[in-house]
Design an enzyme around this catalytic site. Structure first.
Site: not given
Ligand code: C5P
Length: 224
Positions: A17, A29-31, A96
């Protein structure tokens, strides 16, 4: 460099991420576990490529035989990718964050005071699209990922055109695919107009098959 069909070839892989700071202690954030990107970097290195792996924060160990660049934010990830150029192939597997906080607070935001903080967002650079732009430094082969829950192939075709990359690994993440939380991954490889449906595979097997397809494309190993 290991001996192998990709000896002398340069590869760039993004993984994990990105973390976009809100203040010194908080982030957006992304997982993403980084498992797929790290496995691809390792598989390319085992075929002999000189691999730079640009990764956001993950719990994955650094794969053997790759040059690691650890980054936090999307902008840092893009800069690290550009520093790694020129390469023969770029594989963008990172999740991203699409947005960052426009102005990070230099001090921790306080919850006392009764007012909720308002976060103004700004768009992050699209690393895959940036690397795919025509120019002297464009990698000869640019591979992106697309996680879709429906119309997997149609969406992947649209993404290939929009981003300007050469191949898309389209990942079926619909509940019926068993991808989320499971060990197997059902993907389709779209190369220009050519579509290949792969059987359910582990992330490690997807990485090996993709690395073999890349080697075959770059040097015609016939190993696929
Ligand atoms: O647009 P979307 O996030 O669905 O596209 C996924 C693909 O684009 C992945 O290959 C991902 O690594 C890449 N990407 C990127 N930079 C972004 C957003 C996505 O490289 N800012």
């Amino acid at each position: 460099e290991a001996p192998g069909p990709l000896r002398g070839w340069r590869a760039l892989v993004t993984s994990g991420p990105t973390h976009e700071p809100i203040d010194p202690v908080r982030y957006i954030a992304n997982r993403s576990s980084g498992k797929q990107g790290h496995a691809i970097a390792g598989a390319l290195a085992r075929l002999g490529a000189s691999v730079t792996l640009v990764s956001g924060p993950t719990r994955e160990p650094d794969p053997d035989g790759v040059a690691m660049v650890h980054v936090e934010s999307a902008r840092d990830m893009l800069a690290a990718c550009q520093d790694a150029l020129p390469v023969d192939v770029a594989v963008c597997a990172a999740a991203v964050a699409d947005w960052r906080v426009r102005a990070m607070s230099s001090q921790k935001l306080k919850k006392e005071g009764g007012q909720l903080p308002a976060l103004e967002l700004a768009e992050n650079p699209d690393i895959l699209a940036t690397l795919s732009r025509p120019g002297r430094m464009r990698p000869g082969l640019v591979v992106g990922f697309a996680a879709e829950t429906e119309k997997v192939v149609a969406h992947a075709r649209a993404k290939l055109a929009r981003k300007g990359c050469d191949w898309i690994v389209a990942n079926d993440v619909s509940p019926s695919s068993g991808t989320f939380g499971g060990t197997s991954n059902t993907v389709h490889l779209l190369r220009g107009d050519t579509l290949e449906d792969w059987p359910p595979l582990s992330k490690e097997e997807v990485a090996q098959r993709l690395a073999a397809a890349i080697a075959d494309h770059l040097v015609g190993t016939g190993a696929e």
